[in-house]
Design a protein around this motif. Structure first.
Motif, PDB file in Angstrom:
ATOM      1  N   LEU A  26      29.250 -43.092  -8.291  1.00  0.00           N
ATOM      2  CA  LEU A  26      27.636 -43.394  -8.711  1.00  0.00           C
ATOM      3  C   LEU A  26      27.469 -44.725  -8.723  1.00  0.00           C
ATOM      4  O   LEU A  26      26.319 -45.008  -9.129  1.00  0.00           O
ATOM      5  CB  LEU A  26      27.498 -42.481 -10.011  1.00  0.00           C
ATOM      6  N   SER A  27      28.389 -45.575  -8.498  1.00  0.00           N
ATOM      7  CA  SER A  27      28.078 -47.035  -8.515  1.00  0.00           C
ATOM      8  C   SER A  27      28.394 -47.793  -7.272  1.00  0.00           C
ATOM      9  O   SER A  27      28.439 -48.983  -7.228  1.00  0.00           O
ATOM     10  CB  SER A  27      28.993 -47.496  -9.759  1.00  0.00           C
ATOM     11  N   HIS A  28      28.581 -46.957  -6.149  1.00  0.00           N
ATOM     12  CA  HIS A  28      28.805 -47.800  -4.839  1.00  0.00           C
ATOM     13  C   HIS A  28      28.237 -47.211  -3.726  1.00  0.00           C
ATOM     14  O   HIS A  28      27.915 -45.866  -3.790  1.00  0.00           O
ATOM     15  CB  HIS A  28      30.254 -48.131  -4.693  1.00  0.00           C
ATOM     16  N   LEU A  29      27.914 -47.638  -2.750  1.00  0.00           N
ATOM     17  CA  LEU A  29      27.130 -47.410  -1.506  1.00  0.00           C
ATOM     18  C   LEU A  29      28.211 -46.460  -0.819  1.00  0.00           C
ATOM     19  O   LEU A  29      29.556 -46.439  -0.914  1.00  0.00           O
ATOM     20  CB  LEU A  29      26.921 -48.368  -0.499  1.00  0.00           C
ATOM     21  N   HIS A  30      27.936 -45.590   0.118  1.00  0.00           N
ATOM     22  CA  HIS A  30      28.755 -44.647   1.163  1.00  0.00           C
ATOM     23  C   HIS A  30      28.205 -44.886   2.747  1.00  0.00           C
ATOM     24  O   HIS A  30      27.070 -45.079   2.731  1.00  0.00           O
ATOM     25  CB  HIS A  30      28.700 -43.099   0.696  1.00  0.00           C
ATOM     26  N   ILE A  31      29.170 -44.881   3.251  1.00  0.00           N
ATOM     27  CA  ILE A  31      28.909 -44.622   4.838  1.00  0.00           C
ATOM     28  C   ILE A  31      29.367 -43.062   5.233  1.00  0.00           C
ATOM     29  O   ILE A  31      30.382 -42.650   4.749  1.00  0.00           O
ATOM     30  CB  ILE A  31      29.665 -45.917   5.752  1.00  0.00           C
TER      31      ILE A  31
END
Length: 138
Positions: free
Chosen positions: A83-88
């Motif tokens: 919930l605290s970083h981006l995803h690809i």
């Protein structure tokens, strides 16, 4: 007093399946097919209801598919850093790659500081091809 969490066989099966595929975003139809193969009696409404509960409990996050027409679900229980970083998300195989490196943090900090946008990481996904799918497509 804390409310008692109501657990059902369908809910436990869904959570177990999502956990076993935690690096992949799965559609409701993927989950329905798996429940059918496991001989778990359910229907699509119940599966949606269980997924809504799992999302509310922060055990699962929902991403939009690349076409924006359906939701894809990913297990995150115990991994709140999701919930605290981006995803690809790979547009070919739906694999999820976690962008928890310094460069992506620098980028998201820039978005907040320079543009005043607070990202909702549970709904923010970048689409592209993973290494394996990119190799296959060459």
């Amino acid at each position: 007093m804390r409310p008692v969490e109501y657990k059902t066989k369908v809910g436990e099966e869904i959570l177990s399946f999502l956990e076993s595929q935690k690096d992949t975003a799965l559609s409701v139809m993927d989950i329905c097919d798996k429940m059918e193969k496991r001989n778990v009696k359910s229907n699509i409404t119940t599966i949606y209801r269980q997924l809504d509960k799992l999302v509310a409990a922060k055990k699962v996050i929902m991403h939009s598919a690349k076409d924006g027409k359906k939701g894809l679900y990913q297990y995150i229980a115990g991994e709140q850093e999701c919930l605290s970083h981006l995803h690809i998300q790979c547009t070919e195989c739906a694999k999820i790659i976690h962008l928890d490196c310094g460069e992506s943090k620098e980028f998201t900090d820039h978005i907040v500081e320079e543009h005043g946008i607070i990202l909702d990481f549970s709904k923010t996904v970048i689409y592209g091809l993973c290494k394996q799918c990119a190799k296959k497509n060459r």
